[in-house]
Design a protein around this motif. Structure first.
Motif, PDB file in Angstrom:
ATOM      1  N   LYS A 100      38.722   1.508  11.699  1.00 26.11           N
ATOM      2  CA  LYS A 100      37.903   2.717  11.783  1.00 26.11           C
ATOM      3  C   LYS A 100      36.835   2.556  12.854  1.00 26.11           C
ATOM      4  N   ASN A 101      36.332   3.706  13.327  1.00 23.73           N
ATOM      5  CA  ASN A 101      35.280   3.654  14.336  1.00 23.73           C
ATOM      6  C   ASN A 101      33.913   3.541  13.671  1.00 23.73           C
ATOM      7  N   ASP A 102      32.848   3.655  14.453  1.00 23.81           N
ATOM      8  CA  ASP A 102      31.502   3.451  13.897  1.00 23.81           C
ATOM      9  C   ASP A 102      31.060   4.583  12.977  1.00 23.81           C
ATOM     10  N   LYS A 103      31.854   5.655  12.909  1.00 24.53           N
ATOM     11  CA  LYS A 103      31.553   6.758  12.005  1.00 24.53           C
ATOM     12  C   LYS A 103      32.395   6.697  10.742  1.00 24.53           C
ATOM     13  N   GLY A 104      33.292   5.689  10.674  1.00 29.75           N
ATOM     14  CA  GLY A 104      34.136   5.527   9.502  1.00 29.75           C
ATOM     15  C   GLY A 104      35.440   6.279   9.558  1.00 29.75           C
ATOM     16  N   LEU A 105      35.797   6.849  10.731  1.00 31.64           N
ATOM     17  CA  LEU A 105      37.044   7.582  10.873  1.00 31.64           C
ATOM     18  C   LEU A 105      38.171   6.648  11.304  1.00 31.64           C
ATOM     19  N   PRO A 106      39.388   6.846  10.766  1.00 32.67           N
ATOM     20  CA  PRO A 106      40.537   6.087  11.262  1.00 32.67           C
ATOM     21  C   PRO A 106      40.682   6.304  12.770  1.00 32.67           C
ATOM     22  N   LEU A 107      41.125   5.280  13.490  1.00 31.83           N
ATOM     23  CA  LEU A 107      41.202   5.396  14.939  1.00 31.83           C
ATOM     24  C   LEU A 107      42.135   6.511  15.394  1.00 31.83           C
ATOM     25  N   GLU A 108      43.164   6.828  14.586  1.00 31.89           N
ATOM     26  CA  GLU A 108      44.072   7.908  14.959  1.00 31.89           C
ATOM     27  C   GLU A 108      43.356   9.258  14.983  1.00 31.89           C
ATOM     28  N   GLN A 109      42.391   9.448  14.098  1.00 28.71           N
ATOM     29  CA  GLN A 109      41.634  10.699  14.034  1.00 28.71           C
ATOM     30  C   GLN A 109      40.391  10.681  14.912  1.00 28.71           C
ATOM     31  N   ALA A 110      39.873   9.494  15.185  1.00 29.75           N
ATOM     32  CA  ALA A 110      38.629   9.354  15.935  1.00 29.75           C
ATOM     33  C   ALA A 110      38.791   9.862  17.365  1.00 29.75           C
ATOM     34  N   LYS A 154      30.740  10.100  21.713  1.00 32.75           N
ATOM     35  CA  LYS A 154      31.281  10.352  23.039  1.00 32.75           C
ATOM     36  C   LYS A 154      32.799  10.553  22.940  1.00 32.75           C
ATOM     37  N   PRO A 155      33.276  11.772  22.934  1.00 30.61           N
ATOM     38  CA  PRO A 155      34.720  12.002  22.815  1.00 30.61           C
ATOM     39  C   PRO A 155      35.458  11.640  24.102  1.00 30.61           C
ATOM     40  N   CYS A 156      36.724  11.302  23.951  1.00 33.78           N
ATOM     41  CA  CYS A 156      37.583  11.046  25.111  1.00 33.78           C
ATOM     42  C   CYS A 156      37.996  12.387  25.705  1.00 33.78           C
ATOM     43  N   ALA A 157      37.661  12.603  26.952  1.00 37.88           N
ATOM     44  CA  ALA A 157      37.867  13.908  27.582  1.00 37.88           C
ATOM     45  C   ALA A 157      39.338  14.247  27.776  1.00 37.88           C
ATOM     46  N   GLU A 158      40.225  13.250  27.791  1.00 42.24           N
ATOM     47  CA  GLU A 158      41.641  13.518  28.042  1.00 42.24           C
ATOM     48  C   GLU A 158      42.421  13.893  26.790  1.00 42.24           C
ATOM     49  N   ILE A 159      41.804  13.823  25.605  1.00 44.89           N
ATOM     50  CA  ILE A 159      42.507  14.126  24.360  1.00 44.89           C
ATOM     51  C   ILE A 159      42.839  15.609  24.255  1.00 44.89           C
ATOM     52  N   TYR A 160      44.089  15.897  23.858  1.00 43.51           N
ATOM     53  CA  TYR A 160      44.527  17.264  23.583  1.00 43.51           C
ATOM     54  C   TYR A 160      44.699  17.488  22.086  1.00 43.51           C
ATOM     55  N   ALA A 161      45.229  16.479  21.363  1.00 45.85           N
ATOM     56  CA  ALA A 161      45.413  16.561  19.909  1.00 45.85           C
ATOM     57  C   ALA A 161      45.358  15.152  19.326  1.00 45.85           C
ATOM     58  N   SER A 162      45.042  15.078  18.012  1.00 43.26           N
ATOM     59  CA  SER A 162      44.779  13.784  17.372  1.00 43.26           C
ATOM     60  C   SER A 162      45.519  13.648  16.043  1.00 43.26           C
ATOM     61  N   GLY A 163      45.407  12.437  15.458  1.00 41.33           N
ATOM     62  CA  GLY A 163      45.854  12.217  14.082  1.00 41.33           C
ATOM     63  C   GLY A 163      47.333  11.983  13.901  1.00 41.33           C
ATOM     64  N   MET A 164      47.961  11.224  14.816  1.00 44.50           N
ATOM     65  CA  MET A 164      49.395  10.949  14.715  1.00 44.50           C
ATOM     66  C   MET A 164      49.659   9.455  14.582  1.00 44.50           C
ATOM     67  N   ARG A 165      50.811   9.132  14.011  1.00 41.52           N
ATOM     68  CA  ARG A 165      51.196   7.734  13.801  1.00 41.52           C
ATOM     69  C   ARG A 165      51.905   7.171  15.033  1.00 41.52           C
ATOM     70  N   ASN A 166      53.050   7.723  15.334  1.00 35.99           N
ATOM     71  CA  ASN A 166      53.783   7.318  16.531  1.00 35.99           C
ATOM     72  C   ASN A 166      54.535   8.530  17.077  1.00 35.99           C
ATOM     73  N   PRO A 167      53.860   9.394  17.834  1.00 38.16           N
ATOM     74  CA  PRO A 167      54.502  10.593  18.393  1.00 38.16           C
ATOM     75  C   PRO A 167      55.468  10.196  19.507  1.00 38.16           C
TER      76      PRO A 167
END
Length: 407
Positions: A100-110, A154-167
């Motif tokens: 998880k990140n420093d906010k407690g979110l799983p890295l897939e959602q962070a 600080k969000p990653c500017a290149e992200i389009y969608a989140s929260g996947m296992r292995n797309p």
């Protein structure tokens, strides 16, 4: 690319940080500093000394590099250009689902890491101004910063969608866009021990992994209770299937069936997808029963799923429709890898497989167009001579053929 240069875009796993093996992760020190990374790059196409086209391997342009992988698998790695002219890339979670990140979110959602994401860039590898988080003054180009932004603020500017296992694969609809004008595409997200799922891509969406698997939360695996993605604030899957011997356990390539292809009516408005473990190709069509979590112990989607016996080929990894010189405008092409794996089956097709439709017409078969050219590739300005005289008529009436060129 903004000029006349042609490029080949690649995504590969390699020695990014001095070690061929995966990184030694410390949950208190992200990211790992030594190990394998994934790289998106492009190579220019140039003429060699004999006037032939080749890749200039010495002029690689690295567009994005991920953090060190925690595992050798779950890399994602599908790349394609969409109707908006942008380059899309899928990235797997690298088996980081317990971190998880420093906010407690799983890295897939962070939003401060690239694990488990769909990425969107310009052809030159820049951040499009209309990306979901590009307008945030704190946004960081994480693909040029070891795959992390450094802070949950600080969000990653290149992200389009989140929260996947292995797309592992996605597929763009060649004929339709979403109501908001964004490209319409489906994401085939490889599941764990319970469900495989298909996601309808939406700008800024979070699909909830590892809290969500298929149509339900993790609670389904523990108690059989299905908490839906909507209840937990995530974007739901549009289709899913359980792991079993009849439906498979590893979703792979996918493709929308073009409306102009001339296939039977059963394939209208359908989407095809493969399963690597089972080896089959399935047709997903509107008209399923669509049983919700309130009415069924295991929910079902609003799509009907049918196994299509196209060929004996197994272990499908990618598919798409492309040009065909036969009786239909396009054919289905798919790639297999490790055919018959785990089943001791031999003699099955492996490699690139083509499936075309040869429907019978009662009165007149359509001609087979064949076009020859004196050149197939080159730089602007390029003069090419076309010749259609090798076209044939299956009914033996070649002399009746007429030609009209349309560019």
């Amino acid at each position: 690319a903004g000029d006349d240069t042609m490029y080949v875009y690649t995504f590969y796993t390699g020695i990014g940080k001095g070690d061929c093996y995966t990184g030694k992760w410390d949950v208190d020190e992200l990211p790992a500093s030594d190990g394998t990374t994934n790289t998106l790059s492009r190579f220019p196409i140039v003429y060699d000394s004999n006037g032939r086209l080749e890749l200039d391997m010495s002029s690689e342009q690295i567009l994005l590099e991920t953090a060190v992988q925690m595992s050798h698998n779950h890399n994602g790695g599908d790349i394609a250009f969409a109707s908006d002219g942008m380059l899309y890339l899928t990235l797997g979670d690298g088996l980081t689902n317990k971190l998880k990140n420093d906010k407690g979110l799983p890295l897939e959602q962070a939003r401060d890491t690239l694990f488990g994401k769909v990425i969107r860039l310009t052809p030159e590898g820049e951040i499009p101004s209309d990306n979901p988080y590009a307008g945030d003054s704190n946004a960081v180009f994480c693909g040029k910063n070891d795959g992390f932004s450094g802070s949950s603020r600080k969000p990653c500017a290149e992200i389009y969608a989140s929260g996947m296992r292995n797309p592992f694969r996605f597929a763009f609809d060649p004929e339709k866009t979403n109501d908001d004008g964004t490209p319409r595409f489906y994401i085939n997200d490889v599941g764990g021990g319970t469900f495989e799922r298909i996601l309808e891509a939406k700008k800024g969406a979070d699909y909830g992994y590892p809290d969500i698997k298929g149509p339900c939360s993790n609670e389904f695996e523990k108690s059989g209770k299905c908490e839906t993605p909507e209840e937990l604030g995530f974007e739901p899957s549009i289709h899913w299937y359980l792991h079993d011997s009849e439906r498979g356990a590893c979703i792979s390539g996918g493709a929308f069936i073009p409306s102009t292809i001339g296939w039977p009516s059963d394939f209208e408005n359908a989407y095809l997808y493969g399963d690597y473990k089972l080896g089959g190709i399935f047709r997903m069509s509107p008209g399923g029963k669509g049983c919700s979590a309130d009415d069924c112990k295991t929910p079902t989607s609003a799509f009907e799923e049918t196994l299509v016996e196209f060929s004996d080929a197994t272990a499908t990894v990618a598919m798409g429709f492309g040009p065909y010189a036969g009786g239909t405008p396009q054919a289905l092409y798919f790639v297999t890898r490790g055919a018959g794996r785990g089943s001791n089956e031999k003699g099955r097709p492996e490699g690139l497989v083509r499936i075309s439709y040869s429907g019978v017409q009662e009165t007149n078969d359509r001609p087979v167009a064949s076009i020859d050219t004196d050149m197939t590739i080159g730089f602007n300005p390029l003069t090419v001579k076309f010749d259609g005289s090798s076209s044939t008529d299956p009914d033996g009436e070649d002399s009746a053929l007429k030609f009209a060129w349309d560019y």
